[in-house]
Design an enzyme around this catalytic site. Structure first.
Site: not given
Ligand code: GLY
Length: 379
Positions: A136, A239, A249, A256, A263, A267, A280
């Site tokens: 966990r 970042k 997020e 975020r 993407h 994706h 990617h």
């Molecule tokens: N690569 C996108 C993020 O880390 O939110």
């Protein structure tokens, strides 16, 4: 969100400026990102500190890194147990996760055990998810070895694997205890991998730093660029700022999710082509062009802006169109499963200008389809 400004106060320089540290401030989950040309001795020091404290460590890497940097691996980890998996998205799977968990079991890591993920985005995501799941949750460190992992995936605590249904659909937010970025490791990175990482650098310029984007227009980033280390630090700073403001997020707008510029399209391309066909970063590059096209269709940026973006991608040896047509139905099915979907409607990240991005809900599906057709989708 406007352009993100560098906050000099968060940087700490050691050893006369040879090693710098950026702190990612997340309360109890805060951690340092250390930057230097060669941090092998620093990693070794961390390993020694942990083992002296009676903690078992284990290492996850891939065959490419193990072959290209066998010496660095030895210096960093000496006799520590190492699991070496096949490079590429194929390892970021349920079976791949099972192999890592079995390895941690074989090595008898208890809750004080620590995993070092040494590799690119695949290894960081896979190792991070294994660390989040084993017993966990155990601690882990990121030692990124590709440009993409250095500027993006090793920071921020997103971990996960791909499923047959789509990209990164199973995973966890699990922050590392630290990140060691040795830029000298990029010396053995294949050019195609370096280009894939440049796609994420271009993304940062587009979403939060117009000056960074302009510098890439003037001088495309190369492994010998004098400012490579500074660019990596800049991307990590951007970042860190975004992750600190919206770690999981959940922001209703922006936040975020902005890091997913390009993407949603990217994706979908990785999924429809079969994981591993496009790197990617290559899929993200095509996705950035598509996101720019969508932003133009929405009247946010000009055709000249889109041309600038495509030119920068091409200058970094990145694709802006699909190599061979992919079925539109498969691409749109992947969009429908995107993690940014809210109440059944896709959410895209769009550009308000070069250097500023926003999330946009309620984009007509027909518009998204047109963007996929523009990059070469069939159907
Ligand atoms: N690569 C996108 C993020 O880390 O939110």
């Amino acid at each position: 969100m406007g352009e993100l400004l560098l906050d000099a106060s968060r940087w700490v320089a050691f050893s006369g400026g040879m090693v710098e540290t950026l702190n990612v401030s997340l309360g109890a989950r805060s951690y340092p990102i250390r930057f230097g040309a060669d941090l092998a001795a620093d990693v070794r020091g961390e390993v020694a500190r942990l083992t002296t404290a009676g903690r078992r460590i284990a290492v996850l890497t891939d065959q490419n890194f193990a072959r290209a940097q066998a010496g660095a691996l030895r210096v960093m980890f000496s006799e520590a147990p190492v699991l070496t998996v096949e490079p590429g998205e194929g390892s970021k799977s349920l079976a791949g996760l099972g192999r890592v968990l079995d390895f941690l079991a074989e090595q008898k890591l208890d809750r004080g055990g620590v995993l070092f993920a040494v590799g690119g985005g695949v290894i960081g995501d896979l190792g991070g998810f294994a660390a989040a799941s084993w017993l966990r949750g155990i601690e882990f460190f990121q030692v990124p070895t590709t440009l993409l992992a250095m500027v993006d995936s090793s920071v921020g605590g997103k971990t996960g694997i791909n499923l047959a249904a789509g990209k990164n659909l199973a995973g966890a937010f699990h922050q590392p205890r630290g990140v060691f970025i040795s830029t000298a490791l990029l010396g053995t990175l294949p050019p195609r991998e370096f280009a894939a990482g440049a796609a994420e650098v271009i993304k940062y310029g587009l979403l939060g730093d117009g000056a960074l984007f302009a510098s890439l227009e003037i001088a495309p980033l190369a492994v010998r660029s004098a400012d490579l280390a500074a660019v990596i630090r800049r991307c990590c700073t951007l970042k860190a700022l975004i992750v600190e403001a919206d770690e999981r997020e959940t922001a209703r707008e922006g936040g975020r999710a902005l890091l997913n510029l390009g993407h949603t399209f990217g994706h979908a391309i990785e999924y429809a082509a079969g994981f591993g066909d496009y790197l990617h970063g290559e899929a993200v590059a095509i996705g950035l062009g598509a996101a720019a096209g969508l932003s133009r269709e929405l009247g946010l940026v000009s055709a000249a802006d889109v041309a600038r973006i495509e030119a920068v991608l091409a200058a970094h040896a990145l694709p802006t169109r699909l190599r061979t047509p992919l079925p539109l139905a498969a691409l749109m099915a992947a969009v429908a499963r995107d993690k940014k979907v809210r109440a059944g409607l896709p959410r895209f990240v769009v550009l308000k200008k070069i250097g500023e991005a926003a999330t946009r809900e309620g984009v007509a599906l027909g518009l998204a389809e047109a963007c996929f057709r523009a990059i070469g989708a069939a159907g």
